[in-house]
Design a protein around this motif. Structure first.
Motif, PDB file in Angstrom:
ATOM      1  N   LYS A  18      -4.726   6.693  -2.427  1.00 47.48           N
ATOM      2  CA  LYS A  18      -4.112   5.562  -1.737  1.00 47.48           C
ATOM      3  C   LYS A  18      -4.330   4.337  -2.627  1.00 47.48           C
ATOM      4  O   LYS A  18      -5.456   4.087  -3.081  1.00 47.48           O
TER       5      LYS A  18
ATOM      6  N   THR B 207       0.847  -1.191   0.000  1.00 48.14           N
ATOM      7  CA  THR B 207       0.000   0.000   0.000  1.00 48.14           C
ATOM      8  C   THR B 207       0.880   1.238   0.000  1.00 48.14           C
ATOM      9  O   THR B 207       1.953   1.240   0.602  1.00 48.14           O
TER      10      THR B 207
ATOM     11  N   THR C 246       0.456   5.761  -0.141  1.00 47.54           N
ATOM     12  CA  THR C 246      -0.424   6.933  -0.146  1.00 47.54           C
ATOM     13  C   THR C 246       0.356   8.111  -0.720  1.00 47.54           C
ATOM     14  O   THR C 246       1.496   8.361  -0.342  1.00 47.54           O
TER      15      THR C 246
ATOM     16  N   THR D 122       1.774   6.553  -7.128  1.00 47.74           N
ATOM     17  CA  THR D 122       1.335   5.842  -5.931  1.00 47.74           C
ATOM     18  C   THR D 122       1.232   4.344  -6.194  1.00 47.74           C
ATOM     19  O   THR D 122       1.634   3.521  -5.353  1.00 47.74           O
TER      20      THR D 122
ATOM     21  N   GLN E 184      -2.336  13.038   0.755  1.00 47.45           N
ATOM     22  CA  GLN E 184      -3.355  11.987   0.813  1.00 47.45           C
ATOM     23  C   GLN E 184      -4.391  12.121  -0.284  1.00 47.45           C
ATOM     24  O   GLN E 184      -5.590  11.906  -0.075  1.00 47.45           O
TER      25      GLN E 184
END
Length: 146
Positions: free
Chosen positions: A45, A36, A38, A79, A42
């Motif tokens: 994500k 994962t 981010t 990302t 933000q």
């Protein structure tokens, strides 16, 4: 009829079974890996699985509303790349056990190391055991019948 090599053969088979069970467990653990990442602020994500396939995209804040399409696209791609790198690192951690010293799974996965070069052509075993397997009796073909 029992031979003096039966125990060595059983030991080799037990080692094979242990290594196979460890490989099955490693595969199970790899299948559970996710990565994962981010983006800054933000805006997005991303989550990927062990194979790098995107499994989730989230927008934790409304910041993406204020982004130009090109900027949002770049944030998404960056990302996702980071999430893939995180997943690959997690897979490397799971997979590193059992590899020769100095060899990383990422090197294998990215083709920088040839797996065939890491393993001997034939499994290691005493010549007597190899003869027994090949010929069915100890010292076959050596002219030394005990």
């Amino acid at each position: 009829m029992s031979s003096p090599y039966d125990q060595e053969i059983e030991d080799l088979l037990a080692l094979y079974r242990k290594q196979r069970a460890e490989a099955v467990e490693a595969r199970r653990r790899i299948n559970e890996v996710t990565g994962t990442a981010t983006a800054p602020r933000q805006t997005v994500k991303a989550t990927v699985n062990a194979q790098g396939e995107v499994t989730a995209i989230e927008f934790p804040t409304g910041a993406y509303h204020r982004m130009a399409p090109k900027e949002l696209s770049e944030a998404l791609l960056t990302t996702i790349r980071q999430a893939r790198a995180n997943a690959l690192e997690a897979v490397a951690e799971v997979s590193s056990q059992g590899l020769p010293a100095g060899v990383r799974i990422t090197d294998l996965l990215e083709g920088r190391v040839d797996a065939a070069e890491l393993l001997a052509e034939e499994p290691g075993m005493p010549d007597e055991v190899r003869d027994y397997i090949a010929e069915g009796r100890p010292d076959a073909g050596r002219g030394d019948n005990r």
